[in-house]
Motif scaffolding. Sequence first.
Motif, PDB file in Angstrom:
ATOM      1  N   VAL A   1       0.811  -1.222   0.000  1.00 58.79           N
ATOM      2  CA  VAL A   1       0.000   0.000   0.000  1.00 58.79           C
ATOM      3  C   VAL A   1       0.851   1.281   0.000  1.00 58.79           C
ATOM      4  N   GLU A   2       1.902   1.294   0.788  1.00 54.85           N
ATOM      5  CA  GLU A   2       2.727   2.507   0.855  1.00 54.85           C
ATOM      6  C   GLU A   2       3.447   2.759  -0.465  1.00 54.85           C
TER       7      GLU A   2
ATOM      8  N   TYR B   1       0.985   3.885  -3.012  1.00 57.69           N
ATOM      9  CA  TYR B   1       0.530   5.237  -2.690  1.00 57.69           C
ATOM     10  C   TYR B   1       1.572   6.261  -3.174  1.00 57.69           C
ATOM     11  N   ARG B   2       2.841   5.993  -2.831  1.00 60.71           N
ATOM     12  CA  ARG B   2       3.907   6.928  -3.236  1.00 60.71           C
ATOM     13  C   ARG B   2       3.978   7.040  -4.764  1.00 60.71           C
TER      14      ARG B   2
ATOM     15  N   TYR C   1       0.871   9.005  -5.727  1.00 59.25           N
ATOM     16  CA  TYR C   1       0.892  10.383  -5.233  1.00 59.25           C
ATOM     17  C   TYR C   1       1.898  11.229  -6.015  1.00 59.25           C
TER      18      TYR C   1
ATOM     19  N   LYS D   1      -3.310  14.387  -2.353  1.00 58.89           N
ATOM     20  CA  LYS D   1      -3.484  13.344  -1.342  1.00 58.89           C
ATOM     21  C   LYS D   1      -4.815  12.605  -1.543  1.00 58.89           C
TER      22      LYS D   1
ATOM     23  N   GLU E   1      -5.340   8.742  -2.633  1.00 58.52           N
ATOM     24  CA  GLU E   1      -6.029   7.765  -1.782  1.00 58.52           C
ATOM     25  C   GLU E   1      -7.143   7.042  -2.556  1.00 58.52           C
TER      26      GLU E   1
ATOM     27  N   VAL F   1      -5.525   4.661  -5.095  1.00 58.53           N
ATOM     28  CA  VAL F   1      -4.919   3.463  -4.481  1.00 58.53           C
ATOM     29  C   VAL F   1      -6.015   2.476  -4.076  1.00 58.53           C
ATOM     30  N   SER F   2      -7.056   2.992  -3.492  1.00 63.48           N
ATOM     31  CA  SER F   2      -8.179   2.145  -3.095  1.00 63.48           C
ATOM     32  C   SER F   2      -8.743   1.400  -4.323  1.00 63.48           C
TER      33      SER F   2
END
Lengths: 400, 181
Positions: B31-32, B35-36, B39, B45, B49, B52-53
Motif C-alpha cells: 500500500v505505501e 501510494y507513493r 501520489y 493526497k 487515496e 490506491v483504493s
Amino acid sequence: MVFSPEQLKDLKKRESQLNPDSVWVKKNREYLLSQIRNTTTEETKPFLQYDVFQWVHMFVPKMVRSVAVKALVFILVLSTTLGGWAASASASPDSPLWQVKRATQKLDEATSMNPESKADARKRILATSADEVKHFAQKKGKDSVQKLVKASDHLKTSVESVQKSIEEVKTENAVNLALDLSKVTTEASKTLKDAIGELHSETDQEVIDAAKEVLITTKEVDGKTLDAMVSAVKKQDKEGLEMTEEKETEVKNVIKEKIAELSAVNVEAGVVTQQVKNAVTENQANNVTSTITVEGISVTTTPIGSSTISGTITSTPQIAENVNAEQVIQIEQAIQVVDQNTKEITETGVKAEALVESNQILEALVATKEMTEKSAVTEAVIVEIKQSMSTPAVSIGTTQ
Amino acid sequence: MKDLLQEKKILYRVVVQKNPEAYAELYDRYVEKIYRFVYYKVRSKEEAEDLVSDIFLKCWNYLISQPKAGISSFSGLIYKIARNAIVDVYRNKARNQEYPLEMGFDIPDTSAIEKLETHLEIEQVLKLIQKLKHEYQEVILLKYVEELSIGEIARILEKSQTSVRVILHRATKKLKELANK
C-alpha cells in the motif's frame, strides 16, 4: 542546482506527503476487505489441474518453464518418431508406415560409413522392395497394378544400389553379395512374371500398358543381376583370387537356372510364333473366316481381301477388334524378328551351357546376359503381336 | 529471496483459494509503495487515496476473475494496474508534461553522479522530475525512491533489463541537465 540520486533515496523518509496517512491505510484496509469478501461468497474447490497450473506459474521461473516446455516437446517428438520407426518395421506396403520404413532404411544407407555396412543396408532395402513387389503382385485391381509398376521400379533402383556396392566392397565379399542379390531378384522376377501372365487377360489399356512396363522392368532387373554377377567375378579375377568350390558351384547353379529359364521362354515363344504363322498362312490359303487359339490368344481370321482379322484374348472372348491387312504384314515381320531371336537364343544357350561345364564362368555369364537381352526383345515383340491381333492401328516394334 | 517466496505463497492463496485475508497481507506489503507511486504522479493526497483504493480493488477482481492468466509476480501486476489508472487520470485531465527525449546513451556513470553535491531541496528535485517524460519519471521513482532492482523494474514496466538500464541512464542524464540549468 545540483542533483544526486542519494537525495531521492531519502525522499520517502523526509517527505511526509509522499507517504500515506496510517489512519487512512487502516481504514482503507477494512473497506477493501469488506468489498472483496462480498465477491467471494461462492467458494468452489479448485481442480488439482488448476492448482498445479497456478503453482507452476508462480514458483517456476519463466525461463525454466520455457526450457521445460521445449524439452517436453522434444521428448514427445522423439517418442513419436521412435514409435513410428518401431511400428514401421512390421508395416505392410499398403500402410502409411511403409514410407517411414523405406525412409528409415534410406537414412540407414546414407549414414553407413564403410562399404560393407552400406552394402548390408542396401541389401535390406532390396529385401523391402522384393516384399513390396510380392505384396502388390498378389493384389487385384487397376490401382494395385499401378502400385506394382512403382514397386518394380523400386526393385530396379535397389538392384542398382547393390550393383554399386559390388564395386565398393572388398573383393572376397563381392561374389557373396552378387549371389545374395541373385537369390532375391530371381524370386522377385518369378513373382513379377506370374503377375504379368495374369494381367494378359485384362482388356483395360492402362492395365495392359502397366503390364508391359512391369515386363520391361523385370527384364532390366534380370539383366542388372547378371551384370552384377559379371562385375563380381571380374573383380575376383582381376585381384587374382580363387573362388571357393562352394561359391563356384553356387554361381554355376545360378547360371544354369537362368539358361534353363530363358530356354523355356524361348521354346514358348517359338510355339506362339508358329501358331500365329499357321493362322496367317491358313487365312491366306483359305481366304475364309476361321478361328485359331494361340497360347492364350484366340484369333479370328477373315480373307485378307476384306482387310480384316479379328483377334481377341481368350479370357475375354467378348471383345473382338478389327485388324487390317497392313497389320498382318507387320505381324509377319515381327514373327521374323522373333524367329531370328529364338534361333540365336537357342545357339547362345548351348554355348553358355558348354562354358559352364568347362568352368569358364565369366564367359558363361556374358553369354547368359546376351540370352537375357535377346529374350527381353522377343517377349516384348510377342506382347505386341498379341496386342496387335486384338487392337488395330498398333505398330509392331521390330527394333532390337 | 525468502521474502519473494513468502510473497508468492500469499499470492498462491489469493489466486487459488481466493482468500481475502491473504490479499490483505499483500495490501499491507504494497500500500505505501503504490501510494507513493500514485501520489508522486497526481500530487494530490485525496486523489492518490481514491486511486490506491481503486487499484487494490481492481487488482483483486483481476486475480479472482482471470485464473488462467498465470500471474507470477504480484508487484508486476499491481504496478501495471497503477500505471494504467494514472494514465486514465492523465487522459481525463488531458494533461501531458512530456519533454522530448535526448538521444544517445553510455554506461551510467553513477560514481560521477554520486560525487555531486547532495544539498538540493527535495521540492526542487520533485519539480525537476516532473519535467521529465513519464517513462523517465517512473524509472527514477522506482529505482531511487522505491529502491527496486533493475529486474523488478523491468518486470513492472514490462521491458527488458537492458532497456530499463538505458532508460534509467537517459533519465538520470536529463535530470542532471535540468538541475544544472
